[in-house]
Design a protein around this motif. Structure first.
Motif, PDB file in Angstrom:
ATOM      1  N   GLN A 121      40.817  19.687  38.570  1.00 41.32           N
ATOM      2  CA  GLN A 121      40.915  20.377  37.292  1.00 41.32           C
ATOM      3  C   GLN A 121      39.987  19.787  36.225  1.00 41.32           C
ATOM      4  O   GLN A 121      39.762  20.416  35.180  1.00 41.32           O
ATOM      5  CB  GLN A 121      42.367  20.330  36.798  1.00 41.32           C
ATOM      6  CG  GLN A 121      42.877  18.935  36.507  1.00 41.32           C
ATOM      7  CD  GLN A 121      44.338  18.929  36.063  1.00 41.32           C
ATOM      8  OE1 GLN A 121      44.977  19.973  36.039  1.00 41.32           O
ATOM      9  NE2 GLN A 121      44.865  17.747  35.732  1.00 41.32           N
ATOM     10  N   GLU A 122      39.465  18.579  36.442  1.00 39.16           N
ATOM     11  CA  GLU A 122      38.557  17.959  35.481  1.00 39.16           C
ATOM     12  C   GLU A 122      37.094  18.140  35.861  1.00 39.16           C
ATOM     13  O   GLU A 122      36.223  17.490  35.286  1.00 39.16           O
ATOM     14  CB  GLU A 122      38.872  16.460  35.368  1.00 39.16           C
ATOM     15  CG  GLU A 122      40.288  16.187  34.858  1.00 39.16           C
ATOM     16  CD  GLU A 122      40.729  14.763  35.134  1.00 39.16           C
ATOM     17  OE1 GLU A 122      40.043  14.095  35.940  1.00 39.16           O
ATOM     18  OE2 GLU A 122      41.742  14.327  34.565  1.00 39.16           O
ATOM     19  N   LEU A 123      36.839  19.036  36.838  1.00 37.64           N
ATOM     20  CA  LEU A 123      35.464  19.243  37.310  1.00 37.64           C
ATOM     21  C   LEU A 123      35.082  20.723  37.207  1.00 37.64           C
ATOM     22  O   LEU A 123      34.824  21.392  38.206  1.00 37.64           O
ATOM     23  CB  LEU A 123      35.323  18.769  38.761  1.00 37.64           C
ATOM     24  CG  LEU A 123      35.693  17.298  39.026  1.00 37.64           C
ATOM     25  CD1 LEU A 123      35.653  16.999  40.512  1.00 37.64           C
ATOM     26  CD2 LEU A 123      34.756  16.377  38.258  1.00 37.64           C
ATOM     27  N   PRO A 124      35.024  21.305  36.017  1.00 41.93           N
ATOM     28  CA  PRO A 124      34.710  22.733  35.890  1.00 41.93           C
ATOM     29  C   PRO A 124      33.286  23.092  36.285  1.00 41.93           C
ATOM     30  O   PRO A 124      33.002  24.265  36.563  1.00 41.93           O
ATOM     31  CB  PRO A 124      34.956  23.016  34.397  1.00 41.93           C
ATOM     32  CG  PRO A 124      34.738  21.687  33.730  1.00 41.93           C
ATOM     33  CD  PRO A 124      35.230  20.667  34.702  1.00 41.93           C
ATOM     34  N   GLY A 125      32.403  22.117  36.336  1.00 40.84           N
ATOM     35  CA  GLY A 125      31.013  22.394  36.702  1.00 40.84           C
ATOM     36  C   GLY A 125      30.729  22.284  38.187  1.00 40.84           C
ATOM     37  O   GLY A 125      29.573  22.434  38.618  1.00 40.84           O
ATOM     38  N   LEU A 126      31.759  22.034  39.006  1.00 45.64           N
ATOM     39  CA  LEU A 126      31.561  21.816  40.443  1.00 45.64           C
ATOM     40  C   LEU A 126      31.012  23.071  41.116  1.00 45.64           C
ATOM     41  O   LEU A 126      31.532  24.176  40.924  1.00 45.64           O
ATOM     42  CB  LEU A 126      32.891  21.418  41.073  1.00 45.64           C
ATOM     43  CG  LEU A 126      32.832  20.786  42.469  1.00 45.64           C
ATOM     44  CD1 LEU A 126      32.063  19.479  42.440  1.00 45.64           C
ATOM     45  CD2 LEU A 126      34.240  20.570  43.012  1.00 45.64           C
ATOM     46  N   GLU A 127      29.961  22.889  41.907  1.00 43.89           N
ATOM     47  CA  GLU A 127      29.330  24.009  42.610  1.00 43.89           C
ATOM     48  C   GLU A 127      29.541  23.946  44.119  1.00 43.89           C
ATOM     49  O   GLU A 127      29.675  24.986  44.761  1.00 43.89           O
ATOM     50  CB  GLU A 127      27.827  24.033  42.312  1.00 43.89           C
ATOM     51  CG  GLU A 127      27.502  24.296  40.842  1.00 43.89           C
ATOM     52  CD  GLU A 127      26.015  24.360  40.590  1.00 43.89           C
ATOM     53  OE1 GLU A 127      25.238  24.213  41.576  1.00 43.89           O
ATOM     54  OE2 GLU A 127      25.626  24.531  39.426  1.00 43.89           O
ATOM     55  N   GLU A 128      29.554  22.750  44.695  1.00 42.94           N
ATOM     56  CA  GLU A 128      29.765  22.579  46.140  1.00 42.94           C
ATOM     57  C   GLU A 128      30.907  21.603  46.377  1.00 42.94           C
ATOM     58  O   GLU A 128      30.891  20.490  45.854  1.00 42.94           O
ATOM     59  CB  GLU A 128      28.492  22.068  46.827  1.00 42.94           C
ATOM     60  CG  GLU A 128      27.393  23.103  46.914  1.00 42.94           C
ATOM     61  CD  GLU A 128      26.208  22.625  47.740  1.00 42.94           C
ATOM     62  OE1 GLU A 128      25.307  23.428  48.001  1.00 42.94           O
ATOM     63  OE2 GLU A 128      26.207  21.433  48.131  1.00 42.94           O
ATOM     64  N   LEU A 129      31.867  22.055  47.191  1.00 42.82           N
ATOM     65  CA  LEU A 129      33.032  21.234  47.501  1.00 42.82           C
ATOM     66  C   LEU A 129      33.168  21.150  49.009  1.00 42.82           C
ATOM     67  O   LEU A 129      33.396  22.152  49.688  1.00 42.82           O
ATOM     68  CB  LEU A 129      34.289  21.852  46.887  1.00 42.82           C
ATOM     69  CG  LEU A 129      35.614  21.138  47.164  1.00 42.82           C
ATOM     70  CD1 LEU A 129      35.579  19.701  46.651  1.00 42.82           C
ATOM     71  CD2 LEU A 129      36.776  21.904  46.548  1.00 42.82           C
ATOM     72  N   LEU A 130      33.028  19.915  49.550  1.00 44.98           N
ATOM     73  CA  LEU A 130      33.085  19.693  50.990  1.00 44.98           C
ATOM     74  C   LEU A 130      34.404  19.020  51.343  1.00 44.98           C
ATOM     75  O   LEU A 130      34.661  17.872  50.937  1.00 44.98           O
ATOM     76  CB  LEU A 130      31.918  18.822  51.453  1.00 44.98           C
ATOM     77  CG  LEU A 130      30.559  19.506  51.638  1.00 44.98           C
ATOM     78  CD1 LEU A 130      30.004  20.039  50.340  1.00 44.98           C
ATOM     79  CD2 LEU A 130      29.551  18.556  52.289  1.00 44.98           C
ATOM     80  N   LEU A 131      35.244  19.735  52.083  1.00 44.21           N
ATOM     81  CA  LEU A 131      36.554  19.238  52.488  1.00 44.21           C
ATOM     82  C   LEU A 131      36.783  19.391  53.989  1.00 44.21           C
ATOM     83  O   LEU A 131      37.930  19.317  54.451  1.00 44.21           O
ATOM     84  CB  LEU A 131      37.661  19.978  51.724  1.00 44.21           C
ATOM     85  CG  LEU A 131      37.722  19.712  50.207  1.00 44.21           C
ATOM     86  CD1 LEU A 131      38.582  20.761  49.523  1.00 44.21           C
ATOM     87  CD2 LEU A 131      38.266  18.311  49.936  1.00 44.21           C
ATOM     88  N   PHE A 132      35.755  19.592  54.753  1.00 42.98           N
ATOM     89  CA  PHE A 132      35.923  19.807  56.188  1.00 42.98           C
ATOM     90  C   PHE A 132      36.279  18.501  56.896  1.00 42.98           C
ATOM     91  O   PHE A 132      36.049  17.401  56.398  1.00 42.98           O
ATOM     92  CB  PHE A 132      34.669  20.430  56.809  1.00 42.98           C
ATOM     93  CG  PHE A 132      33.420  19.603  56.672  1.00 42.98           C
ATOM     94  CD1 PHE A 132      33.105  18.620  57.605  1.00 42.98           C
ATOM     95  CD2 PHE A 132      32.529  19.825  55.630  1.00 42.98           C
ATOM     96  CE1 PHE A 132      31.951  17.859  57.497  1.00 42.98           C
ATOM     97  CE2 PHE A 132      31.369  19.083  55.516  1.00 42.98           C
ATOM     98  CZ  PHE A 132      31.083  18.088  56.440  1.00 42.98           C
TER      99      PHE A 132
END
Length: 500
Positions: free
Chosen positions: A115-126
């Motif tokens: 919630q503190e990362l509104p600018g996030l474009e790529e999220l890797l959770l694999f």
């Protein structure tokens, strides 16, 4: 920890007794140092921080305080089991674009993680152990473009939380190699078109259902990359007497009885012929007391029961175009509002009205009726040929040939009954072996004025000059012999012409 870099003074305080990190212009790499916690003092100039291949177990609150320039954070191949609230507080915030949490021990994605990362474009959770994703775990990530959650243990996913207004830039959502047993068709069809085109669902535990097959088949027709590059990996499970795994696109016979009309109703683009009715559904995952609203292409607001004209709206949110017109083409926008939970969802349908052409209406006439008419005309012509008598044509006048004036060339017996006109007189006038020219003309006999005992009698003094015509009175004996005949044969027919 010693920071080996070009600018040594800027990172002089960033060192430990056991090892050092590699630092370049704006990159700090602390990989494979066996770190169990995030280092307390990291150079503030870091734009890219790599802490992968360590033994980090938790991200504590304030772990990255002061890193106001941070744009890329790599935490792959650790032992992370959770992210505490406030872990990214007082850091770069909107500047952080790339976050790599792959190959860790995460079990649940909670709503406070990002919630503190509104600018996030790529999220890797694999390659984690994620079994559940909370409905608001990805909320607030309005700049998110790519999310990788493959190779986890997911049995469901909140597809309804991905909306066009909440994730306008999302173009890739990888959920492959999980344990999804069924797909919520309505929620997936309600995803923005860009998300559908970038949704990867191969190598899951999907049950072989017509809805699943129809969805994948539709994606294949649209040429989505998820099918084009991973067609063989789309599998489903069969339960019952014969259990097994089927490759979706190689088992057409298993799905040959599927009715795919339900999928077509959920498409975001539909077409209708002019003058026909069309029913549009407002697809939403909201339940309970939901209020619906439609906006027509001409920006007209439509609420139940409709506009008392061309649009009719039902209480369940469906909109009916009663008689489609060309001006009804365009994008119809639906909004579902849940006032209790203060949530709303939208759905767009692109309607295309196909104009009505006159040639389409006459097509049945051009095919069926013309074929029938051709058969009737052919039958009439055949009947005319078989049963109608040829027209009576007067004989063509012929000049008297010198050969016909000779006594030996007079018409023989029976010439009055056969009435054969020949341009060349017969070579033989008597006997069974006489021959007649092949160039023959038929003249129909006129009724004889007198009858005697049912037999014909030639009139006195009646005669015609010319070859092969009725003879005069001087040849009455021969004519009397010919009158003994009960029938006259036509040279063009095997059927005798019976005289009264």
């Amino acid at each position: 920890m010693l920071c080996l870099q070009v600018d040594v003074d800027a990172a002089a305080s960033f060192h430990t007794k056991r090892s050092g990190c590699l630092c370049t212009a704006d990159i700090v790499s602390c990989t494979a140092f066996g770190l169990q916690r995030v280092p307390a003092e990291i150079p503030v100039f870091a734009v890219t921080l790599d802490l992968s291949h360590n033994q980090l177990e938790q991200l504590e609150a304030g772990s990255f305080t002061g890193l106001v320039r941070l744009e890329t954070l790599r935490l792959a191949h650790n032992q992370l089991t959770g992210v505490h609230s406030g872990a990214f507080r007082n850091s770069s915030g909107t500047l952080l674009r790339h976050l790599d949490l792959s190959s860790n021990q995460l079990h649940v994605l909670e709503q406070h993680y990002f919630q503190e990362l509104p600018g996030l474009e790529e999220l890797l959770l694999f390659n984690n152990r994620i079994v559940h994703v909370e409905s608001r775990a990805l909320a607030g990530l309005t700049n998110l473009r790519k999310a990788y959650l493959s190779h986890n243990r997911l049995t469901d996913f909140p597809f309804f939380s991905i909306q066009k207004h909440s994730h306008p830039l999302l173009s890739l959502l990888d959920l492959s190699s999980n344990r999804l047993p069924k797909l919520p068709l309505e929620d997936i069809s309600n995803l923005p078109p860009a998300v559908q085109a970038g949704l990867y669902l191969h190598n899951n535990s999907l049950v072989c259902e017509c809805s699943t097959y129809g969805l994948f088949r539709f994606w294949k027709q649209r040429g989505f990359d998820s099918i084009r590059f991973f067609q063989q990996e789309h599998i489903c499970l069969v339960y019952g007497r014969q259990r097994g795994t089927l490759r979706v696109f190689q088992s057409g016979r298993y799905f040959e009885n599927c009715n795919l009309t339900a999928l077509k109703e959920q498409q975001s683009s539909v077409s209708v012929k002019a003058g026909k009715a069309l029913l549009l559904h407002c697809l939403t995952s909201l339940s309970g007391s939901v209020t619906f609203l439609w906006v027509a292409p001409n920006w007209e607001y439509v609420v139940p029961p409709g506009n008392n004209g061309s649009l009719k709206m039902f209480a369940n949110g469906s909109l009916e175009i009663m008689a489609a017109r060309e001006q009804d083409s365009g994008i119809y926008w639906c909004m579902a509002l849940d006032r209790q939970q203060q949530r709303n969802e939208t759905w767009e349908v692109n309607v295309t009205v196909v104009p009505h052409h006159d040639r389409d209406a006459h097509e049945p006439f051009n095919t069926g009726f013309t074929t029938l008419l051709g058969c009737v005309v052919s039958l009439v012509l055949v009947l005319m040929y078989l049963y109608l008598t040829p027209c009576r044509c007067p004989p063509c006048p012929k000049a008297r040939s010198p050969a016909t004036a000779a006594p030996g060339n007079e018409a023989g017996p029976g010439s009055a009954q056969s009435s054969i006109l020949t341009p060349t007189p017969p070579a033989t006038t008597e006997g069974p072996g006489r021959k007649v020219s092949t160039n023959k003309h038929v003249v129909f006999l006129e009724p004889i004025r007198e009858q005697q005992n049912g037999r014909l009698r030639a009139g006195q003094g009646v005669g015609l000059t010319g070859s092969g015509l009725l003879i005069g009175a001087e040849q009455q004996p021969r004519l009397h012999r010919a009158a003994e005949t009960d029938s006259i044969m036509s040279v063009f027919s095997d059927t005798p012409i019976m005289l009264p």
